[in-house]
Motif scaffolding. Sequence first.
Motif, mmCIF file in Angstrom:
data_model
loop_
_atom_site.group_PDB
_atom_site.id
_atom_site.type_symbol
_atom_site.label_atom_id
_atom_site.label_comp_id
_atom_site.label_asym_id
_atom_site.label_seq_id
_atom_site.Cartn_x
_atom_site.Cartn_y
_atom_site.Cartn_z
ATOM 1 N N GLU A 371 25.487 32.783 42.312
ATOM 2 C CA GLU A 371 24.590 33.454 43.274
ATOM 3 C C GLU A 371 24.209 32.601 44.471
ATOM 4 O O GLU A 371 24.050 33.088 45.578
ATOM 5 N N ASN A 372 24.058 31.275 44.231
ATOM 6 C CA ASN A 372 23.586 30.420 45.333
ATOM 7 C C ASN A 372 24.677 30.068 46.346
ATOM 8 O O ASN A 372 24.437 29.358 47.310
ATOM 9 N N VAL A 373 25.893 30.564 46.136
ATOM 10 C CA VAL A 373 26.989 30.281 47.076
ATOM 11 C C VAL A 373 26.997 31.371 48.151
ATOM 12 O O VAL A 373 27.251 32.539 47.876
ATOM 13 N N GLU A 374 26.668 30.966 49.397
ATOM 14 C CA GLU A 374 26.639 31.937 50.511
ATOM 15 C C GLU A 374 27.581 31.476 51.615
ATOM 16 O O GLU A 374 27.603 30.309 51.984
ATOM 17 N N PHE A 375 28.349 32.415 52.131
ATOM 18 C CA PHE A 375 29.281 32.119 53.220
ATOM 19 C C PHE A 375 28.669 32.563 54.540
ATOM 20 O O PHE A 375 27.832 33.462 54.585
ATOM 21 N N ASN A 376 29.132 31.940 55.598
ATOM 22 C CA ASN A 376 28.670 32.326 56.923
ATOM 23 C C ASN A 376 29.435 33.570 57.393
ATOM 24 O O ASN A 376 28.856 34.527 57.892
ATOM 25 N N ARG A 377 30.751 33.539 57.173
ATOM 26 C CA ARG A 377 31.591 34.665 57.646
ATOM 27 C C ARG A 377 32.886 34.695 56.833
ATOM 28 O O ARG A 377 33.950 34.329 57.314
ATOM 29 N N LEU A 378 32.761 35.117 55.570
ATOM 30 C CA LEU A 378 33.929 35.108 54.678
ATOM 31 C C LEU A 378 34.903 36.224 55.068
ATOM 32 O O LEU A 378 34.527 37.395 55.151
ATOM 33 N N GLY A 379 36.162 35.835 55.303
ATOM 34 C CA GLY A 379 37.168 36.837 55.702
ATOM 35 C C GLY A 379 38.272 37.023 54.678
ATOM 36 O O GLY A 379 38.940 38.058 54.655
ATOM 37 N N LEU A 380 38.496 35.988 53.832
ATOM 38 C CA LEU A 380 39.624 36.060 52.887
ATOM 39 C C LEU A 380 39.229 35.423 51.557
ATOM 40 O O LEU A 380 38.741 34.294 51.517
ATOM 41 N N ALA A 381 39.426 36.164 50.453
ATOM 42 C CA ALA A 381 39.122 35.651 49.105
ATOM 43 C C ALA A 381 40.395 35.677 48.270
ATOM 44 O O ALA A 381 41.054 36.714 48.161
ATOM 45 N N ILE A 382 40.742 34.520 47.695
ATOM 46 C CA ILE A 382 41.983 34.410 46.911
ATOM 47 C C ILE A 382 41.650 33.966 45.490
ATOM 48 O O ILE A 382 40.862 33.035 45.295
ATOM 49 N N THR A 383 42.246 34.623 44.488
ATOM 50 C CA THR A 383 42.124 34.114 43.114
ATOM 51 C C THR A 383 43.508 33.706 42.641
ATOM 52 O O THR A 383 44.488 34.427 42.851
ATOM 53 N N ASP A 384 43.579 32.545 41.991
ATOM 54 C CA ASP A 384 44.849 32.047 41.473
ATOM 55 C C ASP A 384 44.881 32.258 39.963
ATOM 56 O O ASP A 384 43.853 32.139 39.292
ATOM 57 N N GLU A 385 46.076 32.513 39.440
ATOM 58 C CA GLU A 385 46.261 32.804 38.007
ATOM 59 C C GLU A 385 45.335 33.941 37.585
ATOM 60 O O GLU A 385 44.426 33.784 36.789
ATOM 61 N N GLN A 386 45.647 35.121 38.126
ATOM 62 C CA GLN A 386 44.823 36.314 37.966
ATOM 63 C C GLN A 386 44.471 36.621 36.517
ATOM 64 O O GLN A 386 43.398 37.101 36.228
ATOM 65 N N HIS A 387 45.392 36.353 35.566
ATOM 66 C CA HIS A 387 45.106 36.797 34.206
ATOM 67 C C HIS A 387 43.936 36.052 33.579
ATOM 68 O O HIS A 387 43.464 36.418 32.514
ATOM 69 N N ARG A 388 43.441 34.990 34.265
ATOM 70 C CA ARG A 388 42.247 34.306 33.754
ATOM 71 C C ARG A 388 40.959 34.926 34.321
ATOM 72 O O ARG A 388 39.881 34.522 33.959
ATOM 73 N N PHE A 389 41.116 35.846 35.257
ATOM 74 C CA PHE A 389 39.939 36.479 35.855
ATOM 75 C C PHE A 389 40.051 37.989 35.717
ATOM 76 O O PHE A 389 41.129 38.538 35.663
ATOM 77 N N GLY A 390 38.915 38.660 35.717
ATOM 78 C CA GLY A 390 38.936 40.118 35.621
ATOM 79 C C GLY A 390 38.537 40.771 36.926
ATOM 80 O O GLY A 390 38.210 40.119 37.908
ATOM 81 N N VAL A 391 38.581 42.091 36.919
ATOM 82 C CA VAL A 391 38.230 42.877 38.099
ATOM 83 C C VAL A 391 36.806 42.551 38.553
ATOM 84 O O VAL A 391 36.529 42.447 39.737
ATOM 85 N N LYS A 392 35.919 42.356 37.582
ATOM 86 C CA LYS A 392 34.510 42.112 37.933
ATOM 87 C C LYS A 392 34.370 40.840 38.766
ATOM 88 O O LYS A 392 33.659 40.807 39.765
#
Length: 683
Positions: A371-392
């Motif tokens: 929660e405490n991570v805030e971006f100024n102007r986030l334009g692109l979000a990348i996740t690597d090795e998708q099967h370790r992360f879920g849709v949420k």
Amino acid sequence: MAVNIQYLKGVGPKRASRLRKLNINTVEDLMYFIPRDYDDRSKFKTLRECMIGEKVSLEVEIIGKANILRPRRNLSIIKIPVKDSSHNAYLVWFNQEYLKDKFIVGEKIIVNGKINKVGMEIQIMSPVFEKSGTMNKVGRITPIYSLTEGLTNNEIMKIIDYSIKEYINQIREFLPQEIIDKYDLMDIKDAIINVHFPMNSVLLEKARKRLSFQELLTLQMGLFIIKNRNFTNNKGIRFNKTVEINDFIQKLPFELTNSQIKVFKEIEADMENDIQMNRLVQGDVGSGKTIIAVLAMFKAISSGYQAVMMAPTEILASQHFESIKKFFLGYNIRTELLVGSIPPKAKEEILLDLKEGRIDVLIGTHAVIQENVEFNRLGLAITDEQHRFGVKQRAILSHKGNNPDVIVMTATPIPRTLALILYGDLDVSIIDELPPGRKEIETYAVGPEMIERINNFIRKQILESRQAYIVCPLIEESETLTVNAAEELYKDFKDNIFKEFKVGLLHGKMKPKEKDLVMEEFKNHKIDILVSTTVIEVGVNVPNSNIMVIYNAERFGLAQLHQLRGRVGRGEHQSYCILINESNNQISRERMRVLQNSTDGFKISEKDLELRGPGEFFGTRQHGLPELKVANLFTDMDILKVAQKEAINIVNQDPNLELEKYRELKKKIQEMFSNLGEYSTFN
């Protein structure tokens, strides 16, 4: 129909606890507990028509009394003479003397058993039998269920038979009649009856088709709805078309492959569109996915936005940080790493600089979605090795900005049609070409008798300053599985076989910091031999490691073995993968041959699916998806395509399933996805 299984007649507390081990908690679970196989006892033959070794059904007449032989202590053989219109034979059982009084001379019975021949004597071995005309056990297709200790196939058959008789009328039809008519589907009640107790193979096939179709349609629709709610048609960012990306590409220390160029063009088109991108980039081990992420980041940053990349482990995040930072040298792009082990003061500074826009690229673990991570102007979000992360988690990451574009990367090759299921909420791009100059990993499948030679080979390579991975399927010795446990092997290597070398141990029960420390030591060559479970499947790049030995290779999926093999072959030295196969099973040997003969992850994954079926291959749990109980993604590919097409039609027509005709289907989708926290966005 949530009737607790314990209160079903013939179950009770003890049997209920055994059924729960098979994920059967309610009567409905029981009805959807689909047989894993069938024994077709419906086709009758005469003795003259039978082949030796064949399992057949026959109608025979008892022509004499039981004869009991005792060739040795603790062994009795009961033989009962029978005949049919074509020949004489014997019914034969071992250690079942109680059967001797079960038969009356002149009585006709129906039997099912394997045909054997001893000298001139025809024998029907350990047959199932019943009186002519009854056809409960013989003369029909018999279901074979997955079992657990303390439960027999007959017990499960009886319980399911009773549950169907008592409760089948409470099963509700949830597909609209127009879909049932359109695809000529069996009614749901008939499908459940015939998948368990089919009268013939035609009805069994129709039942399976109905249940596979509804399962694939429900899964696909759930994923499409999640995609629509979380990502699709969200007004996104339109990045600048004028960014000088070509200059950046020209200055790279290597040439992009045609496949990389094609995938980046797909991403670039998405980024220049004002609909939020939500794209999966699939590429085999070593195909060069990271540079695709770098190019997308460069485009986002040049357009005045920030980029973030989330990796599953600290060590993988650190590895990405080191390599990505180098690509941006000389471009006035600031890259920072955010992981749990960073000291609080340094973390505070990073969070402040990120919020005020002084950091362009943030790379980290789950720490980046706190929660405490805030971006100024986030334009692109990348996740690597998708099967370790879920849709949420993807959704949380994308909500850190105002609908940033999303890229998901995975090195697990999945055939495109399956990717549409597994990642139904994503558009799919595939890098299907390896960069030139990579040495092929020499792969050998051997039996356990070669272990001493393998150890000598490892010793020789380590004396030449190389390193080795040794992979085992279990952490500690299991009473039920006689496989080499990582801890046992580690001890043996450290204290005996390789006591002159540095041996390390890595497994899933270790704390993340311990795991990262071991991998760091291996990377820095403070460990020569790393004994590990499959936690290294997704891991750090160690170019000096050129040997991968996998014990009990028959216990792994082909796609997983291919992933493990990809841990080596990353440096200048010739690399080797040695698969120790302890099974003489024909399928097991064929699977090992596939790996020896191919390095194409997509072909390997298709073969894996064909040989093992969907349950093990699909590994839906690790992807956080509902498990498939009926559908076989290899044999049911045609049904899958039809279900996908119908799911698209329905979602386009009624995105939130508000029409009355879809009410029951909507409930079924909610039910399918209800146990998956990360799909809580679906309601």
